[in-house]
Design a protein around this motif. Structure first.
Motif, short mmCIF file in Angstrom:
data_model
loop_
_atom_site.label_atom_id
_atom_site.label_comp_id
_atom_site.label_asym_id
_atom_site.label_seq_id
_atom_site.Cartn_x
_atom_site.Cartn_y
_atom_site.Cartn_z
N VAL A 196 -18.85 9.08 -3.81
CA VAL A 196 -19.22 9.60 -2.57
C VAL A 196 -20.31 8.43 -1.86
CG1 VAL A 196 -19.07 12.17 -3.03
CG2 VAL A 196 -21.30 11.00 -3.25
N TRP A 197 -20.92 7.39 -2.75
CA TRP A 197 -22.04 6.76 -1.93
C TRP A 197 -21.55 6.33 -0.76
CZ3 TRP A 197 -22.31 1.45 -1.65
CH2 TRP A 197 -21.26 0.71 -2.18
N LYS A 198 -20.16 5.50 -0.69
CA LYS A 198 -19.71 4.63 0.44
C LYS A 198 -19.70 5.62 1.55
CE LYS A 198 -16.16 2.93 -1.85
NZ LYS A 198 -16.60 3.24 -3.38
N ASP A 199 -18.87 6.84 1.30
CA ASP A 199 -18.91 7.62 2.38
C ASP A 199 -20.24 8.13 3.03
OD1 ASP A 199 -16.76 7.91 0.48
OD2 ASP A 199 -15.56 8.82 2.14
N VAL A 200 -21.11 8.63 2.04
CA VAL A 200 -22.43 8.98 2.52
C VAL A 200 -23.32 8.02 3.50
CG1 VAL A 200 -24.82 9.89 1.69
CG2 VAL A 200 -22.59 10.72 0.87
N THR A 201 -23.07 6.79 2.69
CA THR A 201 -24.03 5.51 3.38
C THR A 201 -23.33 5.43 5.00
OG1 THR A 201 -24.41 4.73 1.03
CG2 THR A 201 -24.61 3.26 3.24
N VAL A 202 -22.25 5.38 5.04
CA VAL A 202 -21.45 4.89 6.14
C VAL A 202 -21.74 6.08 7.21
CG1 VAL A 202 -19.27 4.12 7.53
CG2 VAL A 202 -19.88 3.43 5.16
N GLY A 203 -21.44 7.27 6.74
CA GLY A 203 -21.50 8.63 7.53
C GLY A 203 -22.98 8.76 7.99
N PHE A 204 -24.13 8.54 7.31
CA PHE A 204 -25.43 8.91 7.55
C PHE A 204 -25.73 7.62 8.59
CE2 PHE A 204 -25.19 12.20 4.72
CZ PHE A 204 -26.48 12.70 4.72
N TYR A 250 -17.39 -2.95 1.88
CA TYR A 250 -18.35 -3.82 2.54
C TYR A 250 -18.86 -3.14 3.87
CZ TYR A 250 -16.43 -7.35 -0.23
OH TYR A 250 -15.69 -8.06 -1.32
N ALA A 251 -18.59 -2.03 4.51
CA ALA A 251 -19.07 -1.36 5.56
C ALA A 251 -20.30 -0.71 5.08
CB ALA A 251 -18.30 -0.07 6.08
N ALA A 252 -20.37 -0.17 3.75
CA ALA A 252 -21.64 0.21 3.31
C ALA A 252 -22.78 -0.93 3.00
CB ALA A 252 -21.27 1.03 2.05
N ILE A 287 -23.02 -3.75 4.69
CA ILE A 287 -23.34 -3.92 6.13
C ILE A 287 -24.51 -2.75 6.42
CG2 ILE A 287 -22.84 -4.15 8.44
CD1 ILE A 287 -20.19 -5.36 7.18
N CYS A 288 -24.12 -1.72 6.41
CA CYS A 288 -25.16 -0.35 6.47
C CYS A 288 -26.46 -0.75 5.96
CB CYS A 288 -24.69 0.86 6.14
SG CYS A 288 -23.12 1.41 6.94
N TYR A 289 -26.62 -1.13 4.48
CA TYR A 289 -27.90 -1.45 4.17
C TYR A 289 -28.56 -2.44 4.60
CZ TYR A 289 -26.30 1.64 0.29
OH TYR A 289 -25.79 2.94 -0.32
N ILE A 290 -28.02 -3.75 4.98
CA ILE A 290 -28.52 -4.62 5.64
C ILE A 290 -28.97 -4.09 7.16
CG2 ILE A 290 -28.03 -6.93 6.86
CD1 ILE A 290 -25.78 -7.50 4.53
N TRP A 291 -28.29 -3.45 7.91
CA TRP A 291 -28.70 -2.90 9.08
C TRP A 291 -29.92 -1.96 8.92
CZ3 TRP A 291 -27.71 -2.38 14.23
CH2 TRP A 291 -28.35 -1.45 14.95
N LEU A 292 -29.98 -1.07 7.94
CA LEU A 292 -30.93 -0.17 7.60
C LEU A 292 -32.30 -0.93 7.49
CD1 LEU A 292 -29.09 2.78 5.80
CD2 LEU A 292 -29.84 2.69 8.19
#
Length: 408
Positions: A190-198, A388-390, A392-397
């Motif tokens: 679930v880590w990718k789904d949770v990261t992108v979703g949140f 890769y979206a996840a 990118i999310c970490y970089i964004w955050l």
């Protein structure tokens, strides 16, 4: 530029705040799920699901309730019990229960949306099963079911060891080491789904104006709670479309659901959005791979029809009982997330438990073997996109938090 940086910082802060709010619930839910999957084997479930139709539906619902909330795990489990001889209707009951009645989902919903939505989730999950059962009885798709079973005949049979007594196993350290390994697998799923979703939820909260939601969901916003039947129906139909576009699992979608409700979307529309994790394209494709496209489309029709009926029934029954929630109860954007309160202490306690499980399973008893549970065949392309979206999310955050605390 200054306004963008401010919104970027707020988006990143909101996302991390969302996750901090839900962290202890994720840990608790996945520990419980891991324990159940180690001590209650799938073979035990299969043995009891060849009974009369009513009893098999009840058992399918119960076993779904105690299973993992991951949609891909639920799809694989459903295929397995159906292949072993469980009736089609009890398999659908298992699928719906394992994605709507699981403990961890109820906890997350209670944090973000309140008790009315928790009641709606569990009552709605049961209604989804009942409506699907009625539709299957009316349509009676015998040929589709027979063809679906034939599609599974060529698969290798999976044998399981079911000889161990769970009462004895629960006292052994080796068993808890397997729980730890299963717990790690739950997070891997679930880590990718949770990261992108949140992250999407944080971005929507900071950047998307209320006028967008008022256009997407007719007559929403501006404190309106008096919707016509057609407006509610439009919200119910648009909710799954919004879920389809995000293609995030139910756990990652809860902050988005809270935002939708806070923006004035009807209770029925938000419930439809939450229920929509099984009517998205990745699930349609996996069901087609298992059972064939005709059965996959029938399941889509079945679940979407049940979803519409359930959301309408929930909205009007809650309205009749005076239980419709107020949008003012959902205040997650301007909230101080990181204060010393019960959330802080619960997070510290469950992080400690999580740390002990990691130590037990991967250091002290790392020699204990545990096989991966079957997962539905995910699309490699979709998985790569999500991974890769996840990242990118970490970089964004990271950038957003730096902007919030060190630039602005």
């Amino acid at each position: 530029m200054s306004e963008f940086l401010k919104q970027w910082g707020e988006a990143a802060y909101t996302t991390t705040g969302f996750f901090w709010m839900a962290l202890w619930a994720f840990i608790l839910g996945y520990i419980i799920s891991s324990m159940i999957q180690i001590f209650v084997t799938e073979k035990r479930m299969q043995k009891t699901m060849n009974e009369s139709e009513g009893k098999s539906v009840l058992l399918g619902t119960f076993f779904g309730f105690i299973s993992s909330s991951c949609s891909f795990s639920a799809l694989a489990g459903t295929k397995s019990i159906f292949k072993k001889g469980a009736s089609f209707v009890s398999s659908i009951a298992f699928l719906l229960a394992s994605t709507n009645l699981v403990i961890e989902l109820g906890i997350i919903i209670s944090i973000f949306l309140g008790w009315q939505f928790v009641v709606g989730e569990y009552v709605g999950g049961i209604l989804l099963i009942l409506i699907s059962w009625i539709l299957i009885r009316i349509i009676n798709p015998k040929k589709l079911i027979e063809k679906a079973r034939k599609n599974l005949e060529n698969e290798d049979d999976d044998s399981m060891d079911d000889s161990k007594d769970w009462k004895k196993q629960i006292k052994k350290e080796d068993s808890w080491a397997r729980v730890a390994k299963k717990y790690k697998m739950e997070w891997q799923m679930v880590w990718k789904d949770v990261t992108v979703g949140f992250t999407i939820a944080g971005i929507v909260a900071a950047f998307v104006p209320d006028s967008f939601f008022q256009t997407l969901f007719i007559n929403s916003g501006q404190g309106n709670t008096d919707f016509t039947f057609l407006e509610i129906l439009e919200h119910i139909v648009v909710g799954p479309i919004a879920a389809f576009l995000t293609f995030i699992g139910s756990m990652g979608n809860i902050p988005l659901a809270a935002l939708l409700f806070g923006k004035g979307v009807s209770f029925a529309g938000v419930m439809a959005f939450i229920f929509s994790d099984l009517v998205v394209f990745p699930v349609l494709r996996i069901n087609a791979k298992y059972y064939g496209w005709k059965m996959s489309l029938f399941i889509l029709f079945l679940l979407f029809t049940a979803l519409i009926g359930t959301a309408l029934a929930l909205h009007y029954s809650f309205d009749l009982l005076g239980m419709l929630p107020d949008t003012s109860q959902v205040k997650i954007q301007d909230k101080e997330h990181f204060k010393i309160d019960y959330t802080f202490y619960l997070n510290m306690a469950f992080l400690t438990i999580s740390g002990y499980l990691i130590y037990l399973g991967f250091f002290k008893r790392k020699d204990v073997e545990h096989s991966m549970s079957e997962m539905a065949p995910k699309s490699p392309l979709l998985e790569s996109v999500l991974k890769y979206a996840a990242y990118i999310c970490y970089i964004w955050l990271t950038g957003g938090l730096i902007v919030k605390f060190f630039v602005n």
